[in-house]
Design an enzyme around this catalytic site. Sequence first.
Site, PDB file in Angstrom:
ATOM      1  N   TYR A  98       0.808  -1.229   0.000  1.00 44.56           N
ATOM      2  CA  TYR A  98       0.000   0.000   0.000  1.00 44.56           C
ATOM      3  C   TYR A  98       0.836   1.272   0.000  1.00 44.56           C
ATOM      4  CZ  TYR A  98      -4.382  -2.550   0.307  1.00 44.56           C
ATOM      5  OH  TYR A  98      -5.459  -3.359   0.023  1.00 44.56           O
ATOM      6  N   GLU A 140      -8.733  -7.646   4.522  1.00 41.67           N
ATOM      7  CA  GLU A 140      -7.868  -8.665   3.919  1.00 41.67           C
ATOM      8  C   GLU A 140      -7.183  -9.508   4.986  1.00 41.67           C
ATOM      9  OE1 GLU A 140      -5.539  -6.060   1.472  1.00 41.67           O
ATOM     10  OE2 GLU A 140      -7.330  -5.506   0.332  1.00 41.67           O
ATOM     11  N   ARG A 206      -5.026 -15.483 -12.611  1.00 41.48           N
ATOM     12  CA  ARG A 206      -6.396 -15.180 -13.017  1.00 41.48           C
ATOM     13  C   ARG A 206      -7.365 -15.786 -11.991  1.00 41.48           C
ATOM     14  NH1 ARG A 206      -3.492 -12.710 -15.713  1.00 41.48           N
ATOM     15  NH2 ARG A 206      -3.462 -12.414 -17.983  1.00 41.48           N
ATOM     16  N   TYR A 208     -11.039 -17.671 -11.450  1.00 39.45           N
ATOM     17  CA  TYR A 208     -12.064 -18.449 -12.128  1.00 39.45           C
ATOM     18  C   TYR A 208     -13.091 -18.934 -11.114  1.00 39.45           C
ATOM     19  CZ  TYR A 208      -8.670 -18.497 -15.937  1.00 39.45           C
ATOM     20  OH  TYR A 208      -7.779 -18.112 -16.924  1.00 39.45           O
ATOM     21  N   SER A 209     -14.359 -18.764 -11.458  1.00 40.22           N
ATOM     22  CA  SER A 209     -15.429 -19.171 -10.546  1.00 40.22           C
ATOM     23  C   SER A 209     -15.471 -20.688 -10.388  1.00 40.22           C
ATOM     24  CB  SER A 209     -16.787 -18.697 -11.076  1.00 40.22           C
ATOM     25  OG  SER A 209     -16.891 -17.301 -11.029  1.00 40.22           O
ATOM     26  N   PRO A 276     -20.480 -19.218 -12.004  1.00 41.69           N
ATOM     27  CA  PRO A 276     -20.877 -19.144 -10.598  1.00 41.69           C
ATOM     28  C   PRO A 276     -22.344 -19.492 -10.394  1.00 41.69           C
ATOM     29  CG  PRO A 276     -20.627 -16.939 -11.508  1.00 41.69           C
ATOM     30  CD  PRO A 276     -20.094 -17.893 -12.530  1.00 41.69           C
ATOM     31  N   PHE A 386     -16.193 -10.599 -14.124  1.00 43.96           N
ATOM     32  CA  PHE A 386     -14.871 -11.176 -14.313  1.00 43.96           C
ATOM     33  C   PHE A 386     -13.921 -10.061 -14.704  1.00 43.96           C
ATOM     34  CE2 PHE A 386     -17.451 -15.064 -15.553  1.00 43.96           C
ATOM     35  CZ  PHE A 386     -17.293 -15.649 -14.292  1.00 43.96           C
ATOM     36  N   GLY A 387     -12.754 -10.025 -14.084  1.00 44.95           N
ATOM     37  CA  GLY A 387     -11.782  -8.980 -14.394  1.00 44.95           C
ATOM     38  C   GLY A 387     -12.092  -7.715 -13.598  1.00 44.95           C
TER      39      GLY A 387
END
Length: 396
Positions: A98, A140, A206, A208-209, A276, A386-387
């Site tokens: 950060y 987080e 990446r 992915y669901s 999903p 997505f993305g």
Amino acid sequence: MLSTRSTEIVRATLPAVGGAIGEITPLFYDKLFADRPDLLRDLFNRGNQANGSQRQALAGAIAAFATALVEHPEVRPDAMLSRIAHKHASLGITPEQYPLVQRHLFAAIAEVLGDAVTPEVAAAWDEVYWLMANALIAIEARLYEEAGAPDGDTRVPYRIVGRIRETAEVTTFLVRPLDGRPLPASRPGQYVSVQVELPDGARQIRQYSLSGHPDDALQFSVKRLAGDPDGEVSHHLHDRLGVGDTLLVGAPFGDVVLGGGDAPVLLASAGIGCTPMIGMLSHLAATGATRRVIAVHADRGESTHAFRTDLLQLTAKLPDAVAHIWYEEPEAGHPADRTGRADLTAIDIPADTTAYLCGPLPFLRSVRTQLLAAGVAAADIHYEVFGPDLWLGEGA
């Protein structure tokens, strides 16, 4: 909460900063990657950087958070923060990153706005940044603790144990931990991060669901992405990895998850957004849900519709479920009133429905508008993209 003085300054300068954010974010990323080229190689999606979508998402998040602070100072935008935190956790973002972002972001702001960035203005926007950053760091940290990885590194080696061709463009992968450890807990609607090493040595990540919940493996599905540029990770997975190969897979994350209760539920998807939704539908079928279920899907045609058979079989298993399918290029015999784009106006949708949406932004906007017109509460409409989330700054 933003201090009174900083609130005044941010409110006064928000139009200038917001108007220049399209110049600020590209400069920020240029500075960041010049300082840390490893981040572009191994953390940031190179395709999203090339097409500019990641830069748009950052601009939207900054503007949305600052606007929320000055317009609704008594309310923290938890939904937005949760969405970003889950994405960050899936990537392994840590608190140490950060300050690096702050340094290059504020250097970009100062360079673009010049003398307009007085010490008072810089201090006010620094307060905005750290309010957002510290809130994300806290969320987080909790997510990492829940995943059993307080250091932020949830990815471990998995072996591919199954590969299923859903359509010409979509392949499902089943994976198990290489060391035999138990599968991580997951909730219907969540996604996993997948890291692969590409031919040039880059280790790209990446999300992915999870497209189903088998007992002995994690299941995710990948669409071969074509565009400018093509999806380098999706092509790598499709063309180079098969049963027996290994890849790094992270713990499941994502805050758009199927809720419990007996209220009606609507699952709406377009294209690869079905993944999903199929995960949620399979959970409903596996648990013998008796609630009303409305499944809506839109696609180019039957041949491109991944999980078409699963959709029909799963809804048939449920006592009060129905599937509505629209195709833009239907084959002979497809109902004429289900041709073209999804139109929910003829569907009986109870006002107390909880809706989950996944698909391209035009689809999300259209379906959300139709659901609101049907009386579904805005708070009960949840979406996943997505993305980069280019909708963050639009109050969706």
